[in-house]
Write a protein that holds these residues in place. Structure first.
Motif, PDB file in Angstrom:
ATOM      1  N   LYS A 141       0.661  29.311  19.952  1.00  0.00           N
ATOM      2  CA  LYS A 141       0.558  30.574  19.203  1.00  0.00           C
ATOM      3  C   LYS A 141       1.933  31.226  19.045  1.00  0.00           C
ATOM      4  O   LYS A 141       2.267  31.782  17.988  1.00  0.00           O
ATOM      5  N   LYS A 142       2.747  31.196  20.118  1.00  0.00           N
ATOM      6  CA  LYS A 142       4.090  31.773  20.069  1.00  0.00           C
ATOM      7  C   LYS A 142       4.957  31.047  19.039  1.00  0.00           C
ATOM      8  O   LYS A 142       5.666  31.662  18.239  1.00  0.00           O
ATOM      9  N   VAL A 143       4.872  29.713  19.063  1.00  0.00           N
ATOM     10  CA  VAL A 143       5.675  28.920  18.125  1.00  0.00           C
ATOM     11  C   VAL A 143       5.197  29.143  16.681  1.00  0.00           C
ATOM     12  O   VAL A 143       6.008  29.245  15.751  1.00  0.00           O
ATOM     13  N   GLU A 144       3.904  29.216  16.482  1.00  0.00           N
ATOM     14  CA  GLU A 144       3.356  29.458  15.139  1.00  0.00           C
ATOM     15  C   GLU A 144       3.832  30.809  14.595  1.00  0.00           C
ATOM     16  O   GLU A 144       4.179  30.928  13.414  1.00  0.00           O
ATOM     17  N   LYS A 145       3.854  31.843  15.456  1.00  0.00           N
ATOM     18  CA  LYS A 145       4.299  33.165  15.038  1.00  0.00           C
ATOM     19  C   LYS A 145       5.779  33.152  14.663  1.00  0.00           C
ATOM     20  O   LYS A 145       6.186  33.725  13.628  1.00  0.00           O
ATOM     21  N   MET A 167      23.143  26.865  13.944  1.00  0.00           N
ATOM     22  CA  MET A 167      21.954  26.288  13.326  1.00  0.00           C
ATOM     23  C   MET A 167      21.445  27.232  12.223  1.00  0.00           C
ATOM     24  O   MET A 167      21.172  28.395  12.470  1.00  0.00           O
ATOM     25  N   ASP A 168      21.328  26.686  11.013  1.00  0.00           N
ATOM     26  CA  ASP A 168      20.877  27.545   9.919  1.00  0.00           C
ATOM     27  C   ASP A 168      19.352  27.680   9.932  1.00  0.00           C
ATOM     28  O   ASP A 168      18.654  27.085  10.762  1.00  0.00           O
ATOM     29  N   LEU A 169      18.864  28.480   8.994  1.00  0.00           N
ATOM     30  CA  LEU A 169      17.445  28.823   8.974  1.00  0.00           C
ATOM     31  C   LEU A 169      16.564  27.590   8.761  1.00  0.00           C
ATOM     32  O   LEU A 169      15.504  27.444   9.385  1.00  0.00           O
ATOM     33  N   THR A 170      16.988  26.686   7.897  1.00  0.00           N
ATOM     34  CA  THR A 170      16.194  25.483   7.624  1.00  0.00           C
ATOM     35  C   THR A 170      16.075  24.602   8.864  1.00  0.00           C
ATOM     36  O   THR A 170      14.990  24.071   9.171  1.00  0.00           O
ATOM     37  N   GLU A 171      17.181  24.458   9.575  1.00  0.00           N
ATOM     38  CA  GLU A 171      17.158  23.650  10.801  1.00  0.00           C
ATOM     39  C   GLU A 171      16.253  24.274  11.864  1.00  0.00           C
ATOM     40  O   GLU A 171      15.537  23.568  12.592  1.00  0.00           O
ATOM     41  N   GLN A 172      16.290  25.612  11.960  1.00  0.00           N
ATOM     42  CA  GLN A 172      15.417  26.300  12.921  1.00  0.00           C
ATOM     43  C   GLN A 172      13.948  26.056  12.585  1.00  0.00           C
ATOM     44  O   GLN A 172      13.118  25.820  13.489  1.00  0.00           O
ATOM     45  N   ILE A 173      13.606  26.095  11.313  1.00  0.00           N
ATOM     46  CA  ILE A 173      12.223  25.858  10.896  1.00  0.00           C
ATOM     47  C   ILE A 173      11.814  24.417  11.228  1.00  0.00           C
ATOM     48  O   ILE A 173      10.695  24.163  11.716  1.00  0.00           O
ATOM     49  N   ASN A 174      12.719  23.477  10.969  1.00  0.00           N
ATOM     50  CA  ASN A 174      12.417  22.067  11.272  1.00  0.00           C
ATOM     51  C   ASN A 174      12.175  21.859  12.778  1.00  0.00           C
ATOM     52  O   ASN A 174      11.263  21.114  13.173  1.00  0.00           O
ATOM     53  N   GLN A 175      12.978  22.507  13.617  1.00  0.00           N
ATOM     54  CA  GLN A 175      12.820  22.396  15.069  1.00  0.00           C
ATOM     55  C   GLN A 175      11.480  22.978  15.524  1.00  0.00           C
ATOM     56  O   GLN A 175      10.778  22.393  16.370  1.00  0.00           O
ATOM     57  N   LEU A 176      11.127  24.138  14.948  1.00  0.00           N
ATOM     58  CA  LEU A 176       9.870  24.783  15.324  1.00  0.00           C
ATOM     59  C   LEU A 176       8.671  23.929  14.896  1.00  0.00           C
ATOM     60  O   LEU A 176       7.662  23.829  15.613  1.00  0.00           O
ATOM     61  N   GLU A 177       8.773  23.315  13.730  1.00  0.00           N
ATOM     62  CA  GLU A 177       7.683  22.460  13.244  1.00  0.00           C
ATOM     63  C   GLU A 177       7.534  21.224  14.155  1.00  0.00           C
ATOM     64  O   GLU A 177       6.412  20.784  14.454  1.00  0.00           O
ATOM     65  N   ALA A 178       8.672  20.691  14.613  1.00  0.00           N
ATOM     66  CA  ALA A 178       8.624  19.538  15.529  1.00  0.00           C
ATOM     67  C   ALA A 178       8.023  19.940  16.879  1.00  0.00           C
ATOM     68  O   ALA A 178       7.206  19.198  17.462  1.00  0.00           O
ATOM     69  N   ASP A 179       8.417  21.140  17.355  1.00  0.00           N
ATOM     70  CA  ASP A 179       7.848  21.641  18.615  1.00  0.00           C
ATOM     71  C   ASP A 179       6.335  21.802  18.494  1.00  0.00           C
ATOM     72  O   ASP A 179       5.574  21.471  19.415  1.00  0.00           O
ATOM     73  N   LEU A 180       5.915  22.341  17.358  1.00  0.00           N
ATOM     74  CA  LEU A 180       4.489  22.586  17.152  1.00  0.00           C
ATOM     75  C   LEU A 180       3.711  21.267  17.130  1.00  0.00           C
ATOM     76  O   LEU A 180       2.601  21.170  17.692  1.00  0.00           O
ATOM     77  N   THR A 181       4.289  20.261  16.504  1.00  0.00           N
ATOM     78  CA  THR A 181       3.630  18.952  16.447  1.00  0.00           C
ATOM     79  C   THR A 181       3.478  18.347  17.855  1.00  0.00           C
ATOM     80  O   THR A 181       2.420  17.824  18.229  1.00  0.00           O
ATOM     81  N   GLU A 182       4.561  18.452  18.638  1.00  0.00           N
ATOM     82  CA  GLU A 182       4.518  17.885  19.994  1.00  0.00           C
ATOM     83  C   GLU A 182       3.557  18.650  20.899  1.00  0.00           C
ATOM     84  O   GLU A 182       2.826  18.037  21.710  1.00  0.00           O
ATOM     85  N   LEU A 183       3.552  19.982  20.777  1.00  0.00           N
ATOM     86  CA  LEU A 183       2.619  20.780  21.584  1.00  0.00           C
ATOM     87  C   LEU A 183       1.171  20.444  21.231  1.00  0.00           C
ATOM     88  O   LEU A 183       0.291  20.386  22.111  1.00  0.00           O
ATOM     89  N   GLY A 184       0.911  20.228  19.958  1.00  0.00           N
ATOM     90  CA  GLY A 184      -0.440  19.851  19.528  1.00  0.00           C
ATOM     91  C   GLY A 184      -0.849  18.520  20.114  1.00  0.00           C
ATOM     92  O   GLY A 184      -2.016  18.328  20.509  1.00  0.00           O
ATOM     93  N   SER A 185       0.138  17.600  20.157  1.00  0.00           N
ATOM     94  CA  SER A 185      -0.151  16.281  20.728  1.00  0.00           C
ATOM     95  C   SER A 185      -0.450  16.376  22.226  1.00  0.00           C
ATOM     96  O   SER A 185      -1.387  15.722  22.740  1.00  0.00           O
ATOM     97  N   LEU A 186       0.312  17.223  22.921  1.00  0.00           N
ATOM     98  CA  LEU A 186       0.086  17.405  24.362  1.00  0.00           C
ATOM     99  C   LEU A 186      -1.256  18.064  24.636  1.00  0.00           C
ATOM    100  O   LEU A 186      -1.941  17.735  25.617  1.00  0.00           O
ATOM    101  N   LEU A 187      -1.646  19.001  23.767  1.00  0.00           N
ATOM    102  CA  LEU A 187      -2.919  19.691  23.955  1.00  0.00           C
ATOM    103  C   LEU A 187      -4.098  18.720  23.858  1.00  0.00           C
ATOM    104  O   LEU A 187      -5.093  18.848  24.596  1.00  0.00           O
ATOM    105  N   LYS A 188      -3.985  17.773  22.968  1.00  0.00           N
ATOM    106  CA  LYS A 188      -5.063  16.781  22.820  1.00  0.00           C
ATOM    107  C   LYS A 188      -5.197  15.909  24.071  1.00  0.00           C
ATOM    108  O   LYS A 188      -6.297  15.482  24.435  1.00  0.00           O
ATOM    109  N   LYS A 189      -4.071  15.666  24.725  1.00  0.00           N
ATOM    110  CA  LYS A 189      -4.094  14.784  25.898  1.00  0.00           C
ATOM    111  C   LYS A 189      -4.433  15.528  27.185  1.00  0.00           C
ATOM    112  O   LYS A 189      -4.796  14.905  28.194  1.00  0.00           O
TER     113      LYS A 189
END
Length: 226
Positions: free
Chosen positions: A38-42, A1-23
């Motif tokens: 916070k870990k994913v953002e870092k 997995m290249d750097l761009t794909e890793q960033i895309n995965q982390l951004e997707a994780d962050l979006t899902e975690l945010g959604s779970l936090l709201k619920k």
């Protein structure tokens, strides 16, 4: 997995975690999700910095300048200075601090940095006469670098370096005060003959034959007069 794909995965994780936090309704679950976010953002921030640095390197690749020797120059002199002219295209376009000239009483050295992707270097040792290094300086002109070596005395320099003088002196024929001047001429002609090409040898042979014929005719005339 290249750097761009890793960033895309982390951004997707962050979006899902945010959604779970709201619920989330329980405080403990909210705390766990907040720490993970916070870990994913870092991690995401670190990956984005790496991508930015890589992009800068690809856009502006670093060039390692190599050094070439300056071998062609001309020189002149006045009563006060010996002047060395170095032709360097676009030298006037680079920062003046990239042009370094160092003087000593018997030498000078030149270093021109990052001109046309190269460093240009020249060192002249064993100057024919001592110079005043404190009053010597450089001048940057259009496509040219002028080195001004301040003479310690006003007498004329026959050569730029002692090595040149010694080399020229070796080539000069040695003169014997007691020798016949014609012997010196003969030695010089012999040297020219030995070192010359076929055309030069034919010319010397022809001149020698004509000279001998003139001597013979002259001698016969003197006998007839007598």
């Amino acid at each position: 997995m290249d750097l761009t794909e890793q960033i895309n995965q982390l951004e997707a994780d962050l979006t899902e975690l945010g959604s779970l936090l709201k619920k989330a309704e329980r405080n403990r679950v909210k705390d766990v999700l907040t720490q993970e976010i916070k870990k994913v953002e870092k991690e995401l921030s670190s990956k984005q910095q790496q991508k930015e640095q890589l992009s800068r390197k690809e856009t502006n690749p670093s060039k390692v300048a190599y050094t070439v020797k300056i071998t062609n120059y001309a020189w002149d002199q006045s009563d006060k200075f010996v002047k060395i002219y170095l032709t360097l295209k676009d030298v006037h376009k680079i920062p003046s601090e990239n042009v370094e000239v160092t003087f000593t009483e018997g030498s000078f050295s030149v270093l021109v940095k990052e001109l046309d992707g190269k460093n240009h270097q020249m060192t002249i040792l064993n100057l024919l006469h001592p110079i005043n290094e404190k009053d010597s300086y450089k001048k940057i002109k259009t496509d040219m670098l002028l080195i001004m070596c301040k003479k310690q005395s006003t007498h004329k320099w026959e050569y730029l370096t002692k090595v040149e003088k010694q080399s020229k002196d070796k080539d000069k024929p040695k003169m014997d005060d007691n020798a016949d001047p014609s012997d010196g001429l003969m030695n010089m002609l012999k040297k020219i003959y030995d070192e010359g090409d076929d055309e030069m040898k034919r010319t010397i042979n022809k001149a020698w034959s004509e000279s001998q014929e003139k001597k013979i005719r002259g001698g016969a005339g003197d006998m007839m007069d007598f």
